[in-house]
Design a protein around this motif. Structure first.
Motif, PDB file in Angstrom:
ATOM      1  N   SER A 148      59.538  39.585 -47.361  1.00 41.23           N
ATOM      2  CA  SER A 148      58.486  40.946 -46.984  1.00 41.23           C
ATOM      3  C   SER A 148      57.413  40.270 -45.905  1.00 41.23           C
ATOM      4  O   SER A 148      56.667  39.504 -46.215  1.00 41.23           O
ATOM      5  CB  SER A 148      57.669  41.244 -48.250  1.00 41.23           C
TER       6      SER A 148
ATOM      7  N   SER B  17      54.235  32.275 -49.443  1.00 41.19           N
ATOM      8  CA  SER B  17      54.062  32.901 -48.281  1.00 41.19           C
ATOM      9  C   SER B  17      54.256  31.743 -47.098  1.00 41.19           C
ATOM     10  O   SER B  17      53.534  30.723 -47.314  1.00 41.19           O
ATOM     11  CB  SER B  17      52.799  33.571 -48.138  1.00 41.19           C
TER      12      SER B  17
ATOM     13  N   PRO C  82      49.089  41.218 -39.723  1.00 39.97           N
ATOM     14  CA  PRO C  82      47.792  41.727 -39.888  1.00 39.97           C
ATOM     15  C   PRO C  82      47.024  41.849 -38.410  1.00 39.97           C
ATOM     16  O   PRO C  82      46.215  42.769 -38.243  1.00 39.97           O
ATOM     17  CB  PRO C  82      47.062  40.959 -40.874  1.00 39.97           C
TER      18      PRO C  82
ATOM     19  N   GLU D 238      54.381  40.367 -43.011  1.00 37.88           N
ATOM     20  CA  GLU D 238      53.323  41.227 -42.708  1.00 37.88           C
ATOM     21  C   GLU D 238      52.532  40.583 -41.509  1.00 37.88           C
ATOM     22  O   GLU D 238      52.799  39.427 -41.234  1.00 37.88           O
ATOM     23  CB  GLU D 238      52.263  40.787 -43.815  1.00 37.88           C
TER      24      GLU D 238
END
Lengths: 114, 113
Positions: B65, B20, B69, B67
């Motif tokens: 992908s 990541s 948050p 993300e």
């Protein structure tokens, strides 16, 4: 569709010489115009931007750019180049001030001779 | 330091790995972006998040992908990448998705082996 061209892939100048980097754009109306600089291994740093008003824009590090509507150009200039100016320079346009609509040129790599 | 911090600065990963990329902004912006910068190609916008919602996905393969948050953090999760995915990945942020005040991070140099 918008497009940005930077005709010079690589420019070499001597330290202390003047510099002009060319940028032309294709768009029906006047877009918002930007110049960014990228040093090796770094992100893009904003040098200056034009949104409206005076067509001669002053930026950081002694750079300036002039918007010429008749030529669809936004060329970047510096009167005296320093060795630390060696980097990649990107011209970018946005038609409507939305970040996701940035169109970046291919970049011009500047080398500075001592 | 630009106010947008990306980690790690360099990453080497195999094609079967999962890793990541992280981006954090300290500017109070509410929109964040992922870009890919490959050699000899213009900067490519990958994803846009505004108020933690994805508002744009520029036909990016599913092996990437994103993300988001919260409005200060953005991640890009990577799995089963290809060697052609090797590039500099740049994060940016701005307020209200505006180009004015757009700020880039220093990027993560990714090499897929």
């Amino acid at each position: 569709a918008q497009s940005v061209t930077q005709p010079d892939i690589h420019i070499t100048v001597s330290e202390g010489a003047s510099l002009e980097l060319r940028c032309n754009y294709s768009y029906g109306a006047t877009p918002y115009l930007f110049w960014y600089v990228q040093s090796p291994g770094q992100g893009l740093q904003l040098l200056l931007k034009y949104f409206s008003g005076d067509t001669l824009v002053q930026g950081i590090k002694g750079f300036e750019a002039e918007f010429k509507r008749s030529q669809s150009s936004f060329n970047l200039r510096k009167p005296s180049v320093h060795w630390s100016d060696a980097a990649e320079y990107f011209c970018a346009v946005v038609r409507d001030n939305y970040g996701q609509n940035f169109v970046f040129g291919p970049g011009t790599r500047l080398s500075v001779l001592p | 330091e630009t106010g947008v911090t990306q980690t790690p600065r360099h990453l080497v990963m195999g094609m079967t790995n999962k890793k990541s990329l992280k981006c954090e902004q300290h500017l109070g912006h509410n929109a964040m972006y992922w870009y890919k910068q490959s050699a000899k190609k213009p900067l490519e916008l990958m994803f846009v998040y505004s108020l933690e919602e994805r508002v744009e996905n520029n036909s990016v393969p599913s092996r990437f992908s994103p993300e988001c948050p919260n409005s200060s953090h953005l991640f890009l999760h990577l799995h089963t990448l290809q060697p052609e995915d090797s590039a500099l990945y740049l994060c940016a942020s701005s307020q209200d998705q505006q180009a004015y005040g757009y700020t880039f991070g220093s990027g993560t140099r990714l090499t897929v082996v």
